[in-house]
Motif scaffolding. Sequence first.
Motif, PDB file in Angstrom:
ATOM      1  N   ALA A 102      52.737 -52.827 -20.562  1.00 41.44           N
ATOM      2  CA  ALA A 102      53.758 -52.208 -19.714  1.00 41.44           C
ATOM      3  C   ALA A 102      53.617 -50.689 -19.737  1.00 41.44           C
ATOM      4  N   GLU A 103      53.363 -50.124 -20.923  1.00 45.16           N
ATOM      5  CA  GLU A 103      53.181 -48.676 -21.026  1.00 45.16           C
ATOM      6  C   GLU A 103      51.941 -48.229 -20.255  1.00 45.16           C
ATOM      7  N   MET A 104      50.886 -49.035 -20.291  1.00 46.97           N
ATOM      8  CA  MET A 104      49.664 -48.702 -19.539  1.00 46.97           C
ATOM      9  C   MET A 104      49.940 -48.746 -18.031  1.00 46.97           C
ATOM     10  N   ASP A 105      50.744 -49.724 -17.600  1.00 45.12           N
ATOM     11  CA  ASP A 105      51.090 -49.792 -16.174  1.00 45.12           C
ATOM     12  C   ASP A 105      51.861 -48.547 -15.749  1.00 45.12           C
ATOM     13  N   VAL A 106      52.797 -48.092 -16.580  1.00 41.57           N
ATOM     14  CA  VAL A 106      53.557 -46.872 -16.281  1.00 41.57           C
ATOM     15  C   VAL A 106      52.612 -45.680 -16.210  1.00 41.57           C
ATOM     16  N   LEU A 107      51.672 -45.598 -17.185  1.00 44.39           N
ATOM     17  CA  LEU A 107      50.714 -44.489 -17.186  1.00 44.39           C
ATOM     18  C   LEU A 107      49.835 -44.520 -15.937  1.00 44.39           C
ATOM     19  N   ARG A 108      49.412 -45.705 -15.504  1.00 43.59           N
ATOM     20  CA  ARG A 108      48.607 -45.804 -14.276  1.00 43.59           C
ATOM     21  C   ARG A 108      49.393 -45.292 -13.075  1.00 43.59           C
ATOM     22  N   SER A 109      50.657 -45.697 -13.004  1.00 45.51           N
ATOM     23  CA  SER A 109      51.500 -45.229 -11.894  1.00 45.51           C
ATOM     24  C   SER A 109      51.673 -43.724 -11.940  1.00 45.51           C
ATOM     25  N   ASP A 110      51.928 -43.212 -13.140  1.00 43.28           N
ATOM     26  CA  ASP A 110      52.091 -41.759 -13.293  1.00 43.28           C
ATOM     27  C   ASP A 110      50.800 -41.035 -12.907  1.00 43.28           C
ATOM     28  N   MET A 111      49.640 -41.612 -13.305  1.00 51.41           N
ATOM     29  CA  MET A 111      48.363 -40.973 -12.977  1.00 51.41           C
ATOM     30  C   MET A 111      48.110 -41.005 -11.468  1.00 51.41           C
ATOM     31  N   ARG A 112      48.472 -42.095 -10.798  1.00 48.73           N
ATOM     32  CA  ARG A 112      48.309 -42.157  -9.337  1.00 48.73           C
ATOM     33  C   ARG A 112      49.180 -41.101  -8.655  1.00 48.73           C
ATOM     34  N   ALA A 113      50.431 -41.017  -9.114  1.00 48.21           N
ATOM     35  CA  ALA A 113      51.345 -40.031  -8.515  1.00 48.21           C
ATOM     36  C   ALA A 113      50.823 -38.623  -8.753  1.00 48.21           C
ATOM     37  N   PHE A 114      50.340 -38.395  -9.969  1.00 50.84           N
ATOM     38  CA  PHE A 114      49.811 -37.066 -10.282  1.00 50.84           C
ATOM     39  C   PHE A 114      48.574 -36.770  -9.440  1.00 50.84           C
ATOM     40  N   ARG A 115      47.742 -37.782  -9.239  1.00 53.81           N
ATOM     41  CA  ARG A 115      46.537 -37.615  -8.412  1.00 53.81           C
ATOM     42  C   ARG A 115      46.940 -37.218  -6.987  1.00 53.81           C
ATOM     43  N   PHE A 116      47.951 -37.915  -6.452  1.00 55.77           N
ATOM     44  CA  PHE A 116      48.393 -37.572  -5.096  1.00 55.77           C
ATOM     45  C   PHE A 116      48.971 -36.164  -5.045  1.00 55.77           C
ATOM     46  N   GLN A 117      49.662 -35.760  -6.103  1.00 56.88           N
ATOM     47  CA  GLN A 117      50.199 -34.386  -6.149  1.00 56.88           C
ATOM     48  C   GLN A 117      49.054 -33.381  -6.173  1.00 56.88           C
ATOM     49  N   ILE A 118      48.020 -33.689  -6.964  1.00 61.71           N
ATOM     50  CA  ILE A 118      46.873 -32.774  -7.035  1.00 61.71           C
ATOM     51  C   ILE A 118      46.180 -32.715  -5.682  1.00 61.71           C
ATOM     52  N   LEU A 119      45.972 -33.865  -5.060  1.00 63.65           N
ATOM     53  CA  LEU A 119      45.321 -33.884  -3.747  1.00 63.65           C
ATOM     54  C   LEU A 119      46.157 -33.117  -2.720  1.00 63.65           C
ATOM     55  N   ALA A 120      47.449 -33.300  -2.789  1.00 68.22           N
ATOM     56  CA  ALA A 120      48.325 -32.567  -1.852  1.00 68.22           C
ATOM     57  C   ALA A 120      48.258 -31.080  -2.126  1.00 68.22           C
ATOM     58  N   ALA A 121      48.219 -30.715  -3.393  1.00 76.14           N
ATOM     59  CA  ALA A 121      48.146 -29.289  -3.733  1.00 76.14           C
ATOM     60  C   ALA A 121      46.824 -28.712  -3.265  1.00 76.14           C
ATOM     61  N   ILE A 122      45.748 -29.499  -3.442  1.00 77.57           N
ATOM     62  CA  ILE A 122      44.442 -29.034  -2.983  1.00 77.57           C
ATOM     63  C   ILE A 122      44.439 -28.896  -1.460  1.00 77.57           C
ATOM     64  N   ALA A 123      45.003 -29.898  -0.808  1.00 78.33           N
ATOM     65  CA  ALA A 123      45.056 -29.844   0.663  1.00 78.33           C
ATOM     66  C   ALA A 123      45.875 -28.653   1.117  1.00 78.33           C
ATOM     67  N   GLY A 124      46.984 -28.408   0.442  1.00 75.63           N
ATOM     68  CA  GLY A 124      47.825 -27.254   0.791  1.00 75.63           C
ATOM     69  C   GLY A 124      47.092 -25.959   0.542  1.00 75.63           C
ATOM     70  N   ALA A 125      46.372 -25.902  -0.592  1.00 75.24           N
ATOM     71  CA  ALA A 125      45.639 -24.677  -0.912  1.00 75.24           C
ATOM     72  C   ALA A 125      44.518 -24.483   0.098  1.00 75.24           C
ATOM     73  N   THR A 126      43.877 -25.567   0.506  1.00 71.17           N
ATOM     74  CA  THR A 126      42.804 -25.471   1.490  1.00 71.17           C
ATOM     75  C   THR A 126      43.357 -24.980   2.816  1.00 71.17           C
TER      76      THR A 126
END
Length: 136
Positions: A102-126
């Motif tokens: 269950a903790e690994m599932d939460v971490l996967r979800s958190d990592m996906r959300a963080f990945r999307f935030q990073i991609l959005a930040a990169i897209a915004g910076a671009t």
Amino acid sequence: MAQVLFDTHNAIEDLKRGGFTEDQAKANVRFIKEVLEGGVATKRDLDELQAAVKNDLDTLQSATKRDLENATIQLEANQRQTEGVMMAEMQRLQGDVNVVRAEMDVLRSDMRAFRFQILAAIAGATGVLGMLRFII
């Protein structure tokens, strides 16, 4: 043990008449006397000894059988207890595994959300960089 009477004088005389010397006869009689005084077992003595040994063996066999039965009962009880402890431990470990999953599932979800935030930040910076190029 039975006591055996032995007439040493007559025995010496009989041996001398049979051709033994005085010294040979005395030595033989001395030897026979020592053997007799050491004890001669009669058939009755041997039968009593055999009965006593048989009784001891029967007692030992009964005690050994009883001890073996008791040890078997104790071993079976210990085995059941050990099995119970092992089952409880396996269930506890399975619970721990489920918590980790269950903790690994939460971490996967958190990592996906963080990945999307990073991609959005990169897209915004671009986008900002693109606008800056356009402005400059």
